[in-house]
Design a protein around this motif. Structure first.
Motif, PDB file in Angstrom:
ATOM      1  N   ASN A  98       2.712  13.974   2.589  1.00  0.00           N
ATOM      2  CA  ASN A  98       3.108  12.776   3.327  1.00  0.00           C
ATOM      3  C   ASN A  98       2.956  11.548   2.433  1.00  0.00           C
ATOM      4  O   ASN A  98       1.972  11.425   1.701  1.00  0.00           O
ATOM      5  N   ILE A  99       3.915  10.659   2.519  1.00  0.00           N
ATOM      6  CA  ILE A  99       3.877   9.414   1.757  1.00  0.00           C
ATOM      7  C   ILE A  99       3.920   8.258   2.751  1.00  0.00           C
ATOM      8  O   ILE A  99       4.897   8.100   3.487  1.00  0.00           O
ATOM      9  N   SER A 100       2.846   7.489   2.791  1.00  0.00           N
ATOM     10  CA  SER A 100       2.759   6.358   3.715  1.00  0.00           C
ATOM     11  C   SER A 100       2.844   5.063   2.933  1.00  0.00           C
ATOM     12  O   SER A 100       2.121   4.873   1.952  1.00  0.00           O
ATOM     13  N   THR A 101       3.728   4.185   3.380  1.00  0.00           N
ATOM     14  CA  THR A 101       3.927   2.905   2.703  1.00  0.00           C
ATOM     15  C   THR A 101       3.759   1.775   3.707  1.00  0.00           C
ATOM     16  O   THR A 101       4.317   1.829   4.804  1.00  0.00           O
ATOM     17  N   THR A 102       2.987   0.771   3.321  1.00  0.00           N
ATOM     18  CA  THR A 102       2.780  -0.399   4.172  1.00  0.00           C
ATOM     19  C   THR A 102       2.993  -1.661   3.345  1.00  0.00           C
ATOM     20  O   THR A 102       2.432  -1.804   2.256  1.00  0.00           O
ATOM     21  N   LEU A 103       3.812  -2.548   3.863  1.00  0.00           N
ATOM     22  CA  LEU A 103       4.093  -3.827   3.218  1.00  0.00           C
ATOM     23  C   LEU A 103       3.617  -4.944   4.131  1.00  0.00           C
ATOM     24  O   LEU A 103       4.052  -5.046   5.278  1.00  0.00           O
ATOM     25  N   THR A 104       2.706  -5.774   3.640  1.00  0.00           N
ATOM     26  CA  THR A 104       2.148  -6.877   4.420  1.00  0.00           C
ATOM     27  C   THR A 104       2.462  -8.196   3.729  1.00  0.00           C
ATOM     28  O   THR A 104       2.135  -8.376   2.550  1.00  0.00           O
TER      29      THR A 104
ATOM     30  N   LYS B 251       6.273   6.265   7.138  1.00  0.00           N
ATOM     31  CA  LYS B 251       5.617   7.489   6.698  1.00  0.00           C
ATOM     32  C   LYS B 251       6.664   8.575   6.505  1.00  0.00           C
ATOM     33  O   LYS B 251       7.316   9.016   7.460  1.00  0.00           O
ATOM     34  N   LEU B 252       6.855   8.987   5.268  1.00  0.00           N
ATOM     35  CA  LEU B 252       7.818  10.034   4.938  1.00  0.00           C
ATOM     36  C   LEU B 252       7.131  11.383   4.935  1.00  0.00           C
ATOM     37  O   LEU B 252       5.936  11.475   4.638  1.00  0.00           O
TER      38      LEU B 252
ATOM     39  N   ASP C 291       0.846  -1.196   0.000  1.00  0.00           N
ATOM     40  CA  ASP C 291       0.000   0.000   0.000  1.00  0.00           C
ATOM     41  C   ASP C 291       0.878   1.240   0.000  1.00  0.00           C
ATOM     42  O   ASP C 291       1.793   1.360   0.830  1.00  0.00           O
ATOM     43  N   VAL C 292       0.582   2.176  -0.898  1.00  0.00           N
ATOM     44  CA  VAL C 292       1.278   3.463  -0.937  1.00  0.00           C
ATOM     45  C   VAL C 292       0.228   4.558  -0.974  1.00  0.00           C
ATOM     46  O   VAL C 292      -0.649   4.563  -1.834  1.00  0.00           O
ATOM     47  N   LYS C 293       0.314   5.500  -0.019  1.00  0.00           N
ATOM     48  CA  LYS C 293      -0.674   6.565   0.090  1.00  0.00           C
ATOM     49  C   LYS C 293       0.016   7.924   0.106  1.00  0.00           C
ATOM     50  O   LYS C 293       0.989   8.140   0.837  1.00  0.00           O
TER      51      LYS C 293
ATOM     52  N   SER D  63       9.420   7.180  11.743  1.00  0.00           N
ATOM     53  CA  SER D  63       8.073   6.636  11.900  1.00  0.00           C
ATOM     54  C   SER D  63       7.985   5.171  11.499  1.00  0.00           C
ATOM     55  O   SER D  63       6.918   4.567  11.627  1.00  0.00           O
ATOM     56  N   GLY D  64       9.075   4.593  11.028  1.00  0.00           N
ATOM     57  CA  GLY D  64       9.053   3.206  10.588  1.00  0.00           C
ATOM     58  C   GLY D  64       8.717   2.243  11.711  1.00  0.00           C
ATOM     59  O   GLY D  64       9.177   2.392  12.841  1.00  0.00           O
ATOM     60  N   LYS D  65       7.884   1.250  11.409  1.00  0.00           N
ATOM     61  CA  LYS D  65       7.491   0.229  12.381  1.00  0.00           C
ATOM     62  C   LYS D  65       7.436  -1.125  11.688  1.00  0.00           C
ATOM     63  O   LYS D  65       7.168  -1.208  10.488  1.00  0.00           O
ATOM     64  N   ILE D  66       7.672  -2.158  12.444  1.00  0.00           N
ATOM     65  CA  ILE D  66       7.507  -3.510  11.937  1.00  0.00           C
ATOM     66  C   ILE D  66       6.735  -4.332  12.968  1.00  0.00           C
ATOM     67  O   ILE D  66       7.026  -4.268  14.166  1.00  0.00           O
TER      68      ILE D  66
END
Length: 275
Positions: free
Chosen positions: A75-81, A96-97, A67-69, A102-105
């Motif tokens: 703001n650019i939010s990226t989620t990898l599942t 979230k750039l 997911d890229v928002k 803000s990086g989380k795992i």
């Protein structure tokens, strides 16, 4: 997902009935998808006198979801599942750039009689969140805790119990480091759960405050659903949700204070279109 679910699922049924889809803004969402696994969603929101717009792209390939928002605040939010890196696991990485800290795992593990989840921030001294559940035959026990490695102290710890049955869902959660007790009960009047009633009470021990909320859901027909809620402070809210075409939903919601009828009520409108 198998087993009793995550700790965040305890009491979720009641929370969704009382809060989900209630909104007092104006929102338009348009979603499209292709057979290749690529999806695009555009959302325009009017909140007060401010407007915002975001665009989200989603790509799914086998057991991987990206997911890229991008929003109007740059703001650019990226989620990898990724599911099943190891059996019965799900791994979620987010960033979230331009905030590089803000990086989380998060890693989730599901078993027939339990689950475990860990969330770690990707920075030198992160906050670590851990949660676990155990359960069987509709009964689940769970706990969660957050630890700040920089301060060497707990940011939170909670514990809860949930009961699930085809006719009802009940839960009791002791949260906020033992300062808040939240109890909820949902009763379903039919097998398909098209008509339900919910009650929730929250006790704040430090201030000796109690909050009591009741609500309900009723499916008028297969395309139309009505929800209501009322709390002890006199705020009454109602929601009408109608599927105008398959997967395209119109939601109208409103709220007013029964103890201050001279105040203007709040109204919201949301339209989600999926051609």
């Amino acid at each position: 997902m198998k087993g009793p679910g995550l700790f965040s699922d305890i009491g979720k049924k009641a929370k969704d009935l009382l809060t989900k889809d209630y909104s007092y803004d104006q929102k338009l969402t348009v979603s499209t998808s292709s057979a290749s696994g690529l999806g695009l969603t555009s959302a325009a929101l009017k909140k007060g006198g401010l407007y915002s717009l975001d665009i989200c792209s989603q790509y799914k390939y086998k057991n991987t979801l990206v997911d890229v928002k991008v929003d109007t605040d740059s703001n650019i939010s990226t989620t990898l599942t990724i599911t099943e890196i190891l059996p019965s696991t799900k791994t979620i990485a987010s960033l979230k750039l331009p905030d590089c800290n803000s990086g989380k795992i998060e890693v989730q593990y599901f078993h027939d009689h339990g689950s475990f989840a860990s969330l770690v921030g990707l920075k030198p001294s992160p906050i670590v969140d851990l949660s676990a559940t155990l359960g069987a035959h509709g009964i689940v026990f769970g706990a969660e805790a957050g630890f700040d490695t920089a301060l060497g102290s707990f940011t939170k710890y909670s514990a809860g119990i949930g009961l699930t049955n085809p006719d009802y869902n009940a839960s009791i959660i002791l949260a906020d480091k033992g300062d808040t007790l939240r109890a909820s009960y949902v009763y379903h009047f039919d097998e398909k759960q098209k008509t339900s009633a919910v009650a929730e009470i929250i006790r704040k021990f430090s201030t000796k405050e109690n909050t009591f909320t009741v609500g309900g859901l009723y499916a008028v027909d297969p395309q139309t659903t009505v929800k209501t809620r009322l709390n002890d402070s006199g705020k009454l809210a109602a929601l009408l949700q109608h599927e105008i075409k398959p997967k395209s939903i119109l939601t109208i919601s409103g709220e007013f204070d029964t103890k201050a009828l001279d105040r203007s009520p709040k109204f919201g409108l949301a339209l989600a279109l999926k051609p």
